[in-house]
Design a protein around this motif. Structure first.
Motif, short mmCIF file in Angstrom:
data_model
loop_
_atom_site.label_atom_id
_atom_site.label_comp_id
_atom_site.label_asym_id
_atom_site.label_seq_id
_atom_site.Cartn_x
_atom_site.Cartn_y
_atom_site.Cartn_z
N VAL A 1 39.93 29.67 -67.52
CA VAL A 1 41.28 28.97 -68.48
C VAL A 1 42.42 29.66 -68.74
CG1 VAL A 1 41.93 27.98 -70.95
CG2 VAL A 1 39.04 28.02 -69.97
N LEU A 2 42.31 31.10 -68.36
CA LEU A 2 43.49 32.09 -68.34
C LEU A 2 44.15 32.08 -66.89
CD1 LEU A 2 43.22 35.10 -70.25
CD2 LEU A 2 45.27 32.89 -71.09
N MET A 3 43.58 31.92 -66.25
CA MET A 3 44.29 31.54 -64.88
C MET A 3 44.26 30.20 -64.23
SD MET A 3 41.20 33.96 -62.62
CE MET A 3 42.12 33.30 -61.01
N ASN A 4 43.67 29.43 -65.32
CA ASN A 4 44.78 28.05 -64.59
C ASN A 4 45.71 27.55 -65.24
OD1 ASN A 4 42.45 26.77 -62.76
ND2 ASN A 4 41.33 25.89 -64.72
N ALA A 5 46.45 28.49 -66.40
CA ALA A 5 46.98 27.77 -67.88
C ALA A 5 48.02 28.90 -67.29
CB ALA A 5 46.29 28.64 -68.40
N TYR A 6 47.55 29.80 -66.86
CA TYR A 6 48.95 30.85 -66.01
C TYR A 6 48.71 30.94 -64.04
CZ TYR A 6 50.24 32.04 -70.98
OH TYR A 6 50.14 32.11 -72.40
N SER A 7 48.43 30.12 -63.89
CA SER A 7 48.40 29.37 -62.40
C SER A 7 49.76 29.97 -61.48
CB SER A 7 48.39 27.97 -62.57
OG SER A 7 49.28 26.89 -62.24
N GLN A 8 50.76 30.18 -62.73
CA GLN A 8 52.10 30.81 -61.96
C GLN A 8 52.48 31.95 -61.80
OE1 GLN A 8 54.22 27.82 -59.69
NE2 GLN A 8 52.44 27.08 -60.03
N ASP A 9 51.75 32.33 -63.02
CA ASP A 9 52.27 33.98 -62.61
C ASP A 9 51.57 34.65 -62.61
OD1 ASP A 9 52.02 36.75 -64.62
OD2 ASP A 9 52.56 35.62 -65.98
N LEU A 10 51.94 35.94 -60.77
CA LEU A 10 50.69 36.40 -59.93
C LEU A 10 50.71 37.37 -60.56
CD1 LEU A 10 53.93 36.25 -57.13
CD2 LEU A 10 51.37 35.27 -57.63
N GLU A 11 51.00 37.86 -62.21
CA GLU A 11 50.82 39.29 -62.47
C GLU A 11 49.60 39.12 -63.09
OE1 GLU A 11 51.88 42.86 -64.69
OE2 GLU A 11 52.77 41.24 -65.23
N MET A 12 49.24 37.16 -64.25
CA MET A 12 47.87 37.39 -64.59
C MET A 12 47.05 37.06 -63.69
SD MET A 12 46.45 36.38 -67.83
CE MET A 12 47.88 35.24 -68.70
N GLN A 13 47.21 36.58 -62.72
CA GLN A 13 46.53 35.70 -61.31
C GLN A 13 45.73 36.76 -60.88
OE1 GLN A 13 45.45 32.83 -61.10
NE2 GLN A 13 46.79 32.15 -62.47
N SER A 14 46.37 37.99 -60.24
CA SER A 14 46.07 39.88 -59.50
C SER A 14 44.62 40.00 -60.75
CB SER A 14 47.18 39.92 -58.90
OG SER A 14 47.72 40.83 -60.64
N MET A 15 45.79 40.40 -62.19
CA MET A 15 44.62 41.01 -63.26
C MET A 15 43.51 39.87 -63.37
SD MET A 15 47.10 43.09 -66.14
CE MET A 15 48.01 41.60 -66.67
N ALA A 16 43.23 39.20 -63.31
CA ALA A 16 42.46 38.41 -63.56
C ALA A 16 41.50 37.62 -62.40
CB ALA A 16 42.49 36.71 -63.91
N MET A 17 41.99 38.38 -61.60
CA MET A 17 41.18 38.34 -60.03
C MET A 17 40.00 39.83 -60.45
SD MET A 17 40.52 35.76 -58.45
CE MET A 17 40.33 36.42 -56.84
N LYS A 18 40.81 40.69 -60.58
CA LYS A 18 40.29 41.80 -60.75
C LYS A 18 38.65 41.84 -61.45
CE LYS A 18 44.29 44.51 -59.74
NZ LYS A 18 45.16 45.23 -60.44
N ILE A 19 39.23 41.09 -62.89
CA ILE A 19 37.97 41.15 -63.81
C ILE A 19 37.06 40.26 -63.43
CG2 ILE A 19 37.60 39.66 -66.20
CD1 ILE A 19 39.73 41.20 -67.53
N CYS A 20 37.43 39.40 -62.98
CA CYS A 20 36.37 38.23 -61.94
C CYS A 20 36.57 38.54 -61.36
CB CYS A 20 36.49 37.07 -61.39
SG CYS A 20 37.85 36.09 -62.43
N VAL A 21 35.89 40.32 -60.67
CA VAL A 21 34.95 40.29 -59.46
C VAL A 21 34.17 41.51 -60.30
CG1 VAL A 21 35.66 42.22 -58.07
CG2 VAL A 21 36.93 40.21 -57.55
N ARG A 22 34.98 41.98 -61.10
CA ARG A 22 34.02 43.24 -62.16
C ARG A 22 32.67 42.54 -62.99
NH1 ARG A 22 38.30 46.22 -64.79
NH2 ARG A 22 38.27 44.52 -67.18
N ILE A 23 33.33 41.74 -63.35
CA ILE A 23 32.44 40.56 -64.18
C ILE A 23 31.24 39.88 -62.59
CG2 ILE A 23 31.64 38.87 -64.93
CD1 ILE A 23 34.62 38.38 -66.36
#
Length: 121
Positions: free
Chosen positions: A80-102
């Motif tokens: 949901v956060l990734m979709n909401a902040y699709s233009q925010d590269l920093e948010m995207q990269s942090m979110a990807m790390k979390i997804c990988v961790r999960i």
């Protein structure tokens, strides 16, 4: 002197306490913000865009706090956060790390589970 040393230590303890209180408040705020975004995502349409605009610009600390709360809620909240902040590269990269961790975490748990099943058999 011992008194000066004691005062310095007391000051450091107080400072640590203030930092801890600030972190607690920041995480509580992020929890509320995330809840708003999750509700908006269920409503769909312009609701998410409006919710993001209502939160205003977010710095990396705030993004991290939002993502930590989302991680606690599970991968759907992170998406949901990734979709909401699709233009925010920093948010995207942090979110990807979390997804990988999960995903790695659930993968690791899955392996452990299978080993335990084998032992039981």
């Amino acid at each position: 002197s011992a008194r000066e040393q004691h005062e310095m230590e007391a000051g450091q303890i107080e400072e640590k306490q203030q930092v801890a209180n600030y972190r607690k408040m920041a995480m509580a705020t992020a929890k509320g913000d995330l809840k708003g975004l999750l509700v908006a995502s269920l409503q769909g349409g312009a609701a998410v865009k409006n919710a993001v605009e209502a939160l205003g610009p977010i710095n990396s600390d705030r993004a991290r706090d939002l993502l930590l709360n989302a991680e606690a809620g599970g991968i759907d909240d992170v998406v949901v956060l990734m979709n909401a902040y699709s233009q925010d590269l920093e948010m995207q990269s942090m979110a990807m790390k979390i997804c990988v961790r999960i995903l790695l975490g659930t993968h690791v748990q899955h392996g452990r589970y299978l080993k335990q099943v084998e032992r039981i058999k």
